[in-house]
Motif scaffolding. Structure first.
Motif, PDB file in Angstrom:
ATOM      1  N   LEU A 115       5.678  49.948  75.658  1.00  0.00           N
ATOM      2  CA  LEU A 115       5.369  48.659  75.026  1.00  0.00           C
ATOM      3  C   LEU A 115       4.510  47.820  75.947  1.00  0.00           C
ATOM      4  O   LEU A 115       3.607  47.125  75.528  1.00  0.00           O
ATOM      5  CB  LEU A 115       6.671  47.887  74.747  1.00  0.00           C
ATOM      6  N   GLY A 116       4.835  47.870  77.232  1.00  0.00           N
ATOM      7  CA  GLY A 116       4.165  46.995  78.186  1.00  0.00           C
ATOM      8  C   GLY A 116       2.859  47.606  78.643  1.00  0.00           C
ATOM      9  O   GLY A 116       2.819  48.711  79.146  1.00  0.00           O
ATOM     10  N   LEU A 140      10.560  41.001  77.589  1.00  0.00           N
ATOM     11  CA  LEU A 140      10.286  42.374  77.211  1.00  0.00           C
ATOM     12  C   LEU A 140       9.157  42.979  78.046  1.00  0.00           C
ATOM     13  O   LEU A 140       9.213  44.116  78.451  1.00  0.00           O
ATOM     14  CB  LEU A 140       9.920  42.413  75.722  1.00  0.00           C
ATOM     15  N   PHE A 141       8.095  42.199  78.284  1.00  0.00           N
ATOM     16  CA  PHE A 141       6.982  42.677  79.096  1.00  0.00           C
ATOM     17  C   PHE A 141       7.105  42.175  80.532  1.00  0.00           C
ATOM     18  O   PHE A 141       6.642  42.796  81.459  1.00  0.00           O
ATOM     19  CB  PHE A 141       5.641  42.187  78.528  1.00  0.00           C
ATOM     20  N   TYR A 191      14.036  43.768  72.040  1.00  0.00           N
ATOM     21  CA  TYR A 191      13.190  44.670  71.259  1.00  0.00           C
ATOM     22  C   TYR A 191      13.829  44.970  69.901  1.00  0.00           C
ATOM     23  O   TYR A 191      13.156  44.963  68.863  1.00  0.00           O
ATOM     24  CB  TYR A 191      12.969  45.951  72.060  1.00  0.00           C
ATOM     25  N   MET A 251      21.351  43.884  81.883  1.00  0.00           N
ATOM     26  CA  MET A 251      20.305  44.868  82.186  1.00  0.00           C
ATOM     27  C   MET A 251      19.629  45.439  80.941  1.00  0.00           C
ATOM     28  O   MET A 251      18.528  45.966  81.029  1.00  0.00           O
ATOM     29  CB  MET A 251      20.900  46.007  83.006  1.00  0.00           C
ATOM     30  N   GLU A 254       9.423  41.884  82.767  1.00  0.00           N
ATOM     31  CA  GLU A 254      10.175  42.644  83.759  1.00  0.00           C
ATOM     32  C   GLU A 254       9.262  43.562  84.569  1.00  0.00           C
ATOM     33  O   GLU A 254       9.441  43.734  85.755  1.00  0.00           O
ATOM     34  CB  GLU A 254      11.229  43.498  83.052  1.00  0.00           C
ATOM     35  N   GLU A 255       8.289  44.139  83.854  1.00  0.00           N
ATOM     36  CA  GLU A 255       7.455  45.141  84.495  1.00  0.00           C
ATOM     37  C   GLU A 255       6.557  44.545  85.579  1.00  0.00           C
ATOM     38  O   GLU A 255       6.192  45.212  86.527  1.00  0.00           O
ATOM     39  CB  GLU A 255       6.590  45.807  83.424  1.00  0.00           C
ATOM     40  N   GLU A 256       6.172  43.301  85.393  1.00  0.00           N
ATOM     41  CA  GLU A 256       5.171  42.735  86.290  1.00  0.00           C
ATOM     42  C   GLU A 256       5.774  42.013  87.483  1.00  0.00           C
ATOM     43  O   GLU A 256       5.057  41.528  88.332  1.00  0.00           O
ATOM     44  CB  GLU A 256       4.263  41.796  85.492  1.00  0.00           C
ATOM     45  N   LYS A 257       7.113  41.888  87.514  1.00  0.00           N
ATOM     46  CA  LYS A 257       7.746  41.185  88.623  1.00  0.00           C
ATOM     47  C   LYS A 257       7.594  41.968  89.917  1.00  0.00           C
ATOM     48  O   LYS A 257       7.638  43.190  89.892  1.00  0.00           O
ATOM     49  CB  LYS A 257       9.235  40.976  88.320  1.00  0.00           C
ATOM     50  N   MET A 315      14.483  47.685  89.041  1.00  0.00           N
ATOM     51  CA  MET A 315      14.840  47.169  87.712  1.00  0.00           C
ATOM     52  C   MET A 315      13.681  47.233  86.737  1.00  0.00           C
ATOM     53  O   MET A 315      13.811  46.943  85.581  1.00  0.00           O
ATOM     54  CB  MET A 315      15.284  45.713  87.829  1.00  0.00           C
ATOM     55  N   LYS A 316      12.527  47.633  87.305  1.00  0.00           N
ATOM     56  CA  LYS A 316      11.367  47.672  86.404  1.00  0.00           C
ATOM     57  C   LYS A 316      11.536  48.723  85.313  1.00  0.00           C
ATOM     58  O   LYS A 316      10.950  48.609  84.253  1.00  0.00           O
ATOM     59  CB  LYS A 316      10.110  47.980  87.213  1.00  0.00           C
ATOM     60  N   PRO A 353      16.142  43.416  77.639  1.00  0.00           N
ATOM     61  CA  PRO A 353      14.868  43.708  76.954  1.00  0.00           C
ATOM     62  C   PRO A 353      15.055  44.581  75.712  1.00  0.00           C
ATOM     63  O   PRO A 353      14.339  44.422  74.735  1.00  0.00           O
ATOM     64  CB  PRO A 353      14.062  44.441  78.024  1.00  0.00           C
ATOM     65  N   TRP A 354      16.019  45.517  75.781  1.00  0.00           N
ATOM     66  CA  TRP A 354      16.234  46.375  74.606  1.00  0.00           C
ATOM     67  C   TRP A 354      16.806  45.569  73.439  1.00  0.00           C
ATOM     68  O   TRP A 354      16.449  45.803  72.304  1.00  0.00           O
ATOM     69  CB  TRP A 354      17.192  47.521  74.963  1.00  0.00           C
ATOM     70  N   THR A 402      13.841  49.124  83.393  1.00  0.00           N
ATOM     71  CA  THR A 402      14.564  48.667  82.216  1.00  0.00           C
ATOM     72  C   THR A 402      13.640  48.231  81.079  1.00  0.00           C
ATOM     73  O   THR A 402      14.079  48.103  79.955  1.00  0.00           O
ATOM     74  CB  THR A 402      15.484  47.490  82.552  1.00  0.00           C
ATOM     75  N   ALA A 403      12.374  48.008  81.383  1.00  0.00           N
ATOM     76  CA  ALA A 403      11.458  47.620  80.297  1.00  0.00           C
ATOM     77  C   ALA A 403      10.787  48.858  79.720  1.00  0.00           C
ATOM     78  O   ALA A 403      10.371  49.728  80.464  1.00  0.00           O
ATOM     79  CB  ALA A 403      10.383  46.678  80.820  1.00  0.00           C
ATOM     80  N   PRO A 404      10.693  48.955  78.397  1.00  0.00           N
ATOM     81  CA  PRO A 404      10.033  50.129  77.814  1.00  0.00           C
ATOM     82  C   PRO A 404       8.550  50.153  78.186  1.00  0.00           C
ATOM     83  O   PRO A 404       7.809  49.255  77.801  1.00  0.00           O
ATOM     84  CB  PRO A 404      10.203  49.928  76.297  1.00  0.00           C
TER      85      PRO A 404
END
Lengths: 323, 453
Positions: free
Chosen positions: B9-10, A317-318, A243, A236, A320-323, B1-2, A239-240, B4-6
């Motif tokens: 940055l995104g 890193l990026f 980074y 989990m 994850e956000e768009e899933k 889980m979203k 990404p950190w 978990t990404a900073p």
């Protein structure tokens, strides 16, 4: 998370009669949102322009100039000559080889240290965890010159609290300790203690973001602390870790201050162009070849950007956000 | 889980596109705006402050500037103390930036390294004023051999603070007690050094770890490392017999365990310096190094004439520093006149050169007064021999050695010093030193003539 939730509701699902008013309101809302977004982004954009885009543009223009020489002190347009100068310089490959040696020693220790210590701190709840987090952070507070001065004392066999170890190792002077062969290990030590505290706090923040329910579910499934750390927490915070790898890699590539100052401490017995940034500096201020210095910085930018993008996409890193 | 990404940055794709387009627009603007810049030539209109002058000095030269301030209260001086590391690069970097900016140069300064005169007078930095006319009377007072480092392409571009030829130092007390005879040739020196190191382990007969070490041994042998043929041509050949004999000498000294790989300015050198029994060293070693820095007791050290190479009739020696004062060519009027006054003072005035300076003055007319003052302190074991050697040594400095854009001493400390510290042979370090010397010379744009194999 919230952005996705809002955007996931399609407009078509609303009653048709309400559409014009709803649409206007939504458009107004979006405009307000956009304004807010731009307002928040503006200070960053200004900084990006002043400290990023404009210098890159300036470096590009400078790198296409011809370097003044003793015979021809005036500069002019030189095409890609400065890039050829840099690539064919006798120190170019050596400086990358040097930094590679430092990275090989330092990065694995750094990443394992960050993740291992952050997991330990996270697993130690309550006051003990808090104290440990503070203790780990202390070396990180000794940034820059303070950290350097501390290390100079540490490395000098005649002053160091670990002087007996150094003397048993056959080192009687700081010049003997701060040698080319030992430099990757010395730099790895300096960089590790300088950076580790801050990164533990950052990665610990990532661990704190994991919902408690997941740990409860893992416990109910019979996972012990080790299994929770390995199978739940580690994936989990990927990404950190990515980074941390990205930022440390970028920092490592820009290494300048530590080898520059260590050379002075060692009476000039280290190469003046140990790292690529030192070589760029030498192009500018020893050889007066500012176009070559600019070309060197462009080359470094391309390399670090490429590695950075690879890590960004590999670690998700990026993504994850768009899933 | 979203989560978990900073988030910071995104950014969304649209925003990324906007940022990229803005970036390109700004970069294009920057390209257009900067297209006219880029020249690094130091040419700019001369300025006049109306009389105030800015002086930069290294720490040992602060008393010189202070003496000027005391002697000339009518001239306002802005005094800055700079990094005095011999072989250091900070000064050079500052001047490259001044030239980029077109302002910021000091009106006069003391160069921490003599090599600095190469870039300061070169066409790229173009800092130093031609003093040939403005200080003609002062220049006449110098022995041509002493002012030689300041004579660049027919112009005198600096003034020598002190003459710094190497003499041969030895510990008279140690020699008398143990019945050793002072060597007269470099070869005898190497043999005796090995003998002393065997009979008295820990005693040291030379230092090889500082930027002056190649001057002490290679220059003294006439080895072509800095043989300037023209502004762009240099003669370097480490296979030359003069270099090879210096290499043999250093090998004998090193294998005889007679050398310290430390530099004379190293923090640990004060301890090792107590065990220094003999070796080549500059005249300023006496008062500055032995007396004031290493605190070797009075009546111990003595200097004699430099050594000869076997088969030669006259001694051969190098030169260690003997600092240079430079003046800006970016000034005019009252500011320039006051700076000329300062230059004249620090080169000639007894208030600095006799009363305070630790080295034999470069300016001839005050040398005897300085010697008389030094003699009065009665520090050396044999004052008469020591001061006679000081005066004679200037004439034995080997010629064909100019200060160049590449720093031979710096290359030495990066290649030979670490090898000797690690216990490696002179032979192994010699090749690296030679390769680096050629590479550095070429990287500065010199055509290397007669580079050997």
């Amino acid at each position: 998370m919230t952005t996705d939730t809002l955007e996931a509701k399609p407009a078509e699902s609303r009653p048709a009669a309400a559409a014009p008013t709803e649409g206007r309101r939504r458009r107004r809302g979006r405009r307000t949102e956009a304004r807010g977004g731009w307002t928040l982004l503006a200070p960053y954009l200004i900084l990006l322009l002043v400290a990023g885009i404009i210098p890159i543009g300036y470096a590009l223009v400078t790198s296409l100039q011809r370097s003044p020489t003793p015979l021809q002190p005036q500069a002019g347009f030189g095409g890609f000559d400065s890039f050829i100068t840099v690539f064919s310089d006798f120190r170019f490959l050596d400086s990358f080889l040097d930094i590679f040696k430092v990275m090989i020693v330092w990065l694995p220790i750094m990443l394992i240290g960050i993740v291992g210590l952050a997991l330990l701190v996270h697993a130690s709840r309550g006051r003990f965890g808090g104290i440990m987090r503070f203790i780990y952070y202390v070396p990180g507070a000794l940034a820059g010159i303070a950290n350097f001065v501390l290390w100079v004392y540490l490395l000098n066999p005649s002053q160091s609290p670990i002087g007996f170890l150094l003397q048993n190792g056959g080192f009687s002077t700081i010049k003997g300790v701060v040698s080319l062969d030992n430099l990757p290990f010395i730099l790895a030590g300096m960089l590790f203690f300088q950076g580790i505290g801050t990164w533990i706090v950052i990665v610990n923040g990532g661990l704190n973001g994991i919902p408690e329910e997941i740990f409860e579910a893992s416990s109910l499934d019979g996972a012990n602390a080790w299994q929770v750390a390995w199978h739940v927490k580690l994936p989990m915070i990927r990404p950190w870790i990515g980074y941390a790898a990205l930022m440390n890699l970028a920092y490592g590539f820009q290494l300048f201050l530590e080898p520059y100052l260590l050379d002075q401490v060692a009476g000039g017995s280290l190469p003046d162009q140990y790292t690529p940034t030192q070589l760029g500096f030498a192009f500018a201020f020893s050889n007066y070849n500012f176009p070559a210095a600019a070309a060197m910085s462009i080359i470094l930018l391309v390399i670090t950007l490429t590695i950075g993008l690879l890590i960004v996409f590999r670690s998700g890193l990026f993504g994850e956000e768009e899933k | 889980m979203k989560t978990t990404a900073p988030h910071w940055l995104g950014t969304g794709r649209a925003r990324a596109r906007t940022v990229a387009v803005s970036g390109l627009v700004i970069a294009a603007f920057a390209l257009t705006a900067c297209a006219s810049g880029g020249s690094t030539s130091g040419g700019s209109a001369q300025t006049d402050s109306g009389g105030d002058i800015t002086i930069w000095v290294d720490p040992p030269r602060v008393p010189a500037a202070q003496a000027f301030i005391d002697a000339h209260p009518e001239i306002r001086v802005n005094l800055t103390q700079i990094d005095g590391t011999v072989g250091g690069k900070t000064l050079q970097q500052q001047f490259a930036q001044f030239n980029q900016a077109g302002s910021g140069w000091p009106d006069a300064l003391f160069f921490p390294s003599n090599d600095d005169i190469a870039w300061a007078s070169g066409p790229q930095i173009n800092y130093t004023a031609d003093l040939t006319t403005s200080l003609a009377e002062t220049i006449k007072g110098y022995d041509p051999a002493v002012i030689a480092p300041c004579a660049v392409d027919g112009k005198i571009v600096c003034l020598r603070n002190d003459a710094a030829p190497d003499v041969f130092w030895y510990n008279k007390t140690f020699f008398d007690t143990n019945g050793y005879t002072v060597p007269t040739t470099w070869e005898e020196y190497a043999t005796l050094a090995g003998k002393i190191a065997t009979e008295h382990p820990g005693m040291v007969s030379g230092f090889t770890g500082d930027a002056y070490a190649p001057d002490r041994y290679l220059w003294a042998s006439g080895c072509p490392t800095n043989d300037r043929l023209s502004a762009t041509e240099v003669h370097i050949n480490l296979d030359d017999p003069a270099c090879q004999r210096a290499k043999t000498l250093l090998t004998t000294l090193s294998e005889g365990k007679a050398l310290s790989p430390l530099g004379i300015f190293d923090a640990d050198a004060a301890t090792v310096g107590q065990n220094f029994v003999m070796g080549p060293g500059a005249v300023w070693w006496g008062d500055y190094l032995f007396n004031q820095t290493w605190k070797i007791p009075a009546g111990t050290m003595t200097a004699v004439n430099p050594l000869k190479w076997e088969g030669e009739t006259t001694p051969s020696t190098g030169d260690e520093g003997g600092g240079l004062w430079g003046m800006s060519n970016h000034i005019t009027g009252k500011e320039a006149a006051n700076t000329v006054e300062f230059m004249k003072f620090v080169a000639t005035d007894p208030a600095w050169q006799v009363d305070l300076s630790t080295g034999l003055p470069g300016y001839g007319p005050v040398q005897d007064d300085w010697i008389a003052k030094q003699k009065a302190s009665n520090y050396f074991a044999d004052n008469d021999t020591t001061f006679a050697a000081f005066k004679a040594a200037t004439g034995y400095v080997v010629d064909k050695h100019a200060y160049m854009l590449y720093n031979t001493g710096g290359i030495w400390t990066e290649t030979v010093t670490p090898a000797l510290v690690a216990g490696n042979s002179v032979d192994s370090a010699w090749t690296t030193f030679g390769t680096e010397l050629l590479n550095q010379a070429k990287s500065f744009g010199y055509t290397v003539v007669d580079a050997g194999k």
